[in-house]
Design a protein around this motif. Structure first.
Motif, PDB file in Angstrom:
ATOM      1  N   PRO A   1       0.761  -0.999   0.107  1.00 53.22           N
ATOM      2  CA  PRO A   1      -0.217   0.020   0.004  1.00 53.22           C
ATOM      3  C   PRO A   1       0.768   1.201  -0.009  1.00 53.22           C
ATOM      4  N   ASP A   2       0.161   2.429  -0.038  1.00 58.59           N
ATOM      5  CA  ASP A   2       1.057   3.749  -0.205  1.00 58.59           C
ATOM      6  C   ASP A   2       1.649   3.869   1.433  1.00 58.59           C
ATOM      7  N   MET A   3       1.114   3.417   2.337  1.00 59.40           N
ATOM      8  CA  MET A   3       1.806   3.356   3.668  1.00 59.40           C
ATOM      9  C   MET A   3       2.148   2.063   4.196  1.00 59.40           C
TER      10      MET A   3
ATOM     11  N   GLN B   1       0.452  -2.343   7.089  1.00 59.24           N
ATOM     12  CA  GLN B   1       0.231  -1.304   6.395  1.00 59.24           C
ATOM     13  C   GLN B   1      -0.179  -0.154   7.408  1.00 59.24           C
TER      14      GLN B   1
ATOM     15  N   LYS C   1      10.362   6.635  -5.838  1.00 58.75           N
ATOM     16  CA  LYS C   1       9.135   6.103  -6.457  1.00 58.75           C
ATOM     17  C   LYS C   1       8.452   4.983  -5.577  1.00 58.75           C
ATOM     18  N   ALA C   2       7.104   5.191  -5.592  1.00 57.70           N
ATOM     19  CA  ALA C   2       6.248   3.923  -4.829  1.00 57.70           C
ATOM     20  C   ALA C   2       6.690   2.570  -5.223  1.00 57.70           C
TER      21      ALA C   2
ATOM     22  N   ASP D   1       8.309  -1.795  -9.119  1.00 53.81           N
ATOM     23  CA  ASP D   1       6.715  -1.267  -9.461  1.00 53.81           C
ATOM     24  C   ASP D   1       6.442  -1.966 -10.959  1.00 53.81           C
TER      25      ASP D   1
ATOM     26  N   SER E   1      12.445  10.942  -1.040  1.00 56.70           N
ATOM     27  CA  SER E   1      11.370  11.037  -2.174  1.00 56.70           C
ATOM     28  C   SER E   1      11.979   9.701  -3.008  1.00 56.70           C
TER      29      SER E   1
ATOM     30  N   LYS F   1       5.332  -1.602  -5.248  1.00 62.68           N
ATOM     31  CA  LYS F   1       4.151  -2.253  -5.326  1.00 62.68           C
ATOM     32  C   LYS F   1       4.373  -3.943  -4.811  1.00 62.68           C
TER      33      LYS F   1
ATOM     34  N   ASN G   1       6.241   5.877   3.515  1.00 63.06           N
ATOM     35  CA  ASN G   1       5.142   6.639   3.560  1.00 63.06           C
ATOM     36  C   ASN G   1       4.724   7.587   2.508  1.00 63.06           C
ATOM     37  N   LYS G   2       4.095   6.922   1.509  1.00 64.60           N
ATOM     38  CA  LYS G   2       3.710   7.329   0.018  1.00 64.60           C
ATOM     39  C   LYS G   2       5.190   7.753  -0.886  1.00 64.60           C
ATOM     40  N   ARG G   3       6.166   8.301  -0.340  1.00 69.85           N
ATOM     41  CA  ARG G   3       7.476   8.614  -1.083  1.00 69.85           C
ATOM     42  C   ARG G   3       8.538   8.547  -0.354  1.00 69.85           C
TER      43      ARG G   3
END
Length: 480
Positions: free
Chosen positions: A230-232, A357, A329-330, A256, A327, A332, A309-311
């Motif tokens: 997830p994003d976090m 998460q 890239k996220a 990703d 910063s 997956k 955390n997101k990025r």
């Protein structure tokens, strides 16, 4: 008459042939005996040569073990059985001199130096550790060699302090957990996918672990193997370092799709345990970093923790933040690669892998739910002994209570349904008390706390899955 002549001629011929055969047989037997004697002579000479070579090697490695008699002949000193020592490096026993006759390792010193159980510093000769200042105990002053690998029975205070200062926060919702102790040793773990190499379940220091004799790349089995992060999220696991501080290679790769987002390598330059990372920013820029001489625990399990955390990406080793990427890239999905250095015996094994998460601040959780559910407080299997990494969460709870002096908590321990109900009740009570005692030790007034064991009676997830049982094994801080 003619018949009689033929009879005597036949007897003569038979007797002559028999004598010839016996003569040939005797000749063959004689030759065999002669060859056997020659072989025995050769073997005896070879044995004497081997004995002389062994004696020369033994004399070279153990010069103090030989002396000369009055005639100038050297004789090996006779030693009592209890004077021999076993090599800690290769395990060879019956060494009599200062060096191991098998691998050449030097005999550990028998002086009164001691190893600090708090920080692991060896070679201390005074009453206090030269590294952390811990006082020597009576057990440590009994002549134990500083080179010996003693099992530590107390939690290292220095390590607890490092975790207490950590800003790592475990995720709120477990999305993957693996209970290796329920699986068959020697088999590949059922909750994982093998990408390449070979791995199996084995016991290390009493714990079930995933072990790679040479190398292996594995990935957690998920419903959607292409996108499950997830994003976090947070990722945690323990990895083994041997008693000399050496390690195999541990690599965490995140993707990703088919594009690798980040690669983090620990132990690539063993025995120094450096950390190297290579990642891509959201704009696609390739960046690298390296940290040399990472502080690790020798001969023990070390803890690896990642938060995203997101990025923003952070890596923690034993509670200390070693990588901080603002910063990235996220990702997956992830792969975990580990490789043993089979030439030198460096181990590569992992255990207690967990993904979760979210990471909601404690105060927000308390205000919205009236309680805080914590998965970051963990214990040894079947015991109430707090793991060092639990100090990160416990310190955050202590700080929250100091910042909010009117808050009072009931510390409630919960278990899954593994084992009997009575034993789980007893275990949960002991664990909740252990957490409460630690908070009091950290300065929280005892009147603001109470301990309550709930056993297996209040599950919040299905006990038929590893993830469900992991969610049920929790500590709750309930306002009262």
């Amino acid at each position: 008459m003619r018949t009689l002549k033929l009879f005597f001629i036949s007897v003569f011929i038979f007797t002559f042939c028999s004598l010839q055969t016996n003569a040939q047989l005797g000749d063959r037997i004689g030759k065999a005996i002669k060859k056997t004697a020659e072989d025995a002579t050769v073997r005896k000479a070879e044995e004497k040569t081997d004995e002389a070579v062994s004696k020369s090697i033994d004399k070279a490695t153990n010069p103090d073990s030989y002396k000369s008699d009055n005639s100038g002949n050297e004789k090996k000193n006779q030693k009592k059985t209890d004077e021999y020592w076993a090599c800690a490096d290769c395990g060879h026993e019956s060494n009599a001199g200062k060096f191991c006759t098998e691998c050449g390792a030097k005999q550990p010193s028998s002086d009164n130096s001691w190893t600090c159980p708090d920080c692991g510093n060896g070679g201390n000769t005074g009453k206090f550790c030269t590294e952390c200042g811990a006082k020597q105990t009576s057990e440590q002053g009994s002549g134990t060699s500083s080179n010996s690998s003693q099992t530590k029975t107390t939690q290292p205070r220095a390590l607890e302090s490092a975790y207490a200062k950590s800003d790592f926060v475990s995720g709120d919702e477990i999305i993957f957990a693996d209970e290796l102790d329920k699986e068959q040793m020697g088999e590949f773990p059922s909750r994982w996918d093998l990408i390449n190499g070979s791995a199996e379940l084995a016991k290390f220091a009493g714990y079930s672990a995933i072990y790679a004799e040479e190398s292996a790349t594995i990935a957690p089995l998920m419903k959607d193997m292409t996108a499950y992060l997830p994003d976090m999220f947070t990722v945690e696991f323990d990895f083994m370092i041997d008693d000399k501080g050496r390690a195999g290679t541990y690599t965490l790769e995140m993707f990703d799709g088919n594009e690798r987002v980040i690669e983090v390598i620990l132990g690539e330059y063993a025995p120094y345990c450096n950390v190297y990372w290579n990642y891509f920013t959201p704009s696609g820029e390739d960046r690298k970093g390296e940290l040399e001489s990472l502080a690790i625990k020798k001969g023990e399990w070390n803890h690896w923790a990642v938060s995203f955390n997101k990025r923003a990406f952070k890596l923690y080793i034993n509670g200390a933040r070693v990588v901080n990427i603002p910063s990235m890239k996220a990702p997956k999905k992830l792969f975990l690669h580990f490789r043993s250095d089979y030439r030198d015996g460096y181990p590569a094994a992992i255990k207690d892998f967990r993904m979760a998460q979210g990471a909601v601040p404690l105060y927000d959780r308390m205000m919205s739910d009236g309680k805080i559910i914590s998965y970051g407080i963990t214990f040894d299997v079947g015991k109430s002994t707090l793991k060092p990494e639990s100090m990160t969460e416990i310190n955050r709870i202590a700080q929250l209570m100091k910042d909010n002096p009117t808050v009072k908590f009931s510390v409630e321990g919960h278990t899954d349904n593994t084992g009997g109900g009575a034993s789980n009740q007893t275990l949960s009570e002991a664990r909740s008390k252990a957490v409460m005692d630690k908070l009091v030790e950290m300065g929280v007034d005892k009147s603001r706390l109470k301990a309550a064991g709930k056993g297996q009676n209040s599950p919040i997830a299905d006990n038929t899955t590893d993830e469900g049982r992991a969610k049920n094994r929790r500590v709750e801080f309930v306002k009262f």
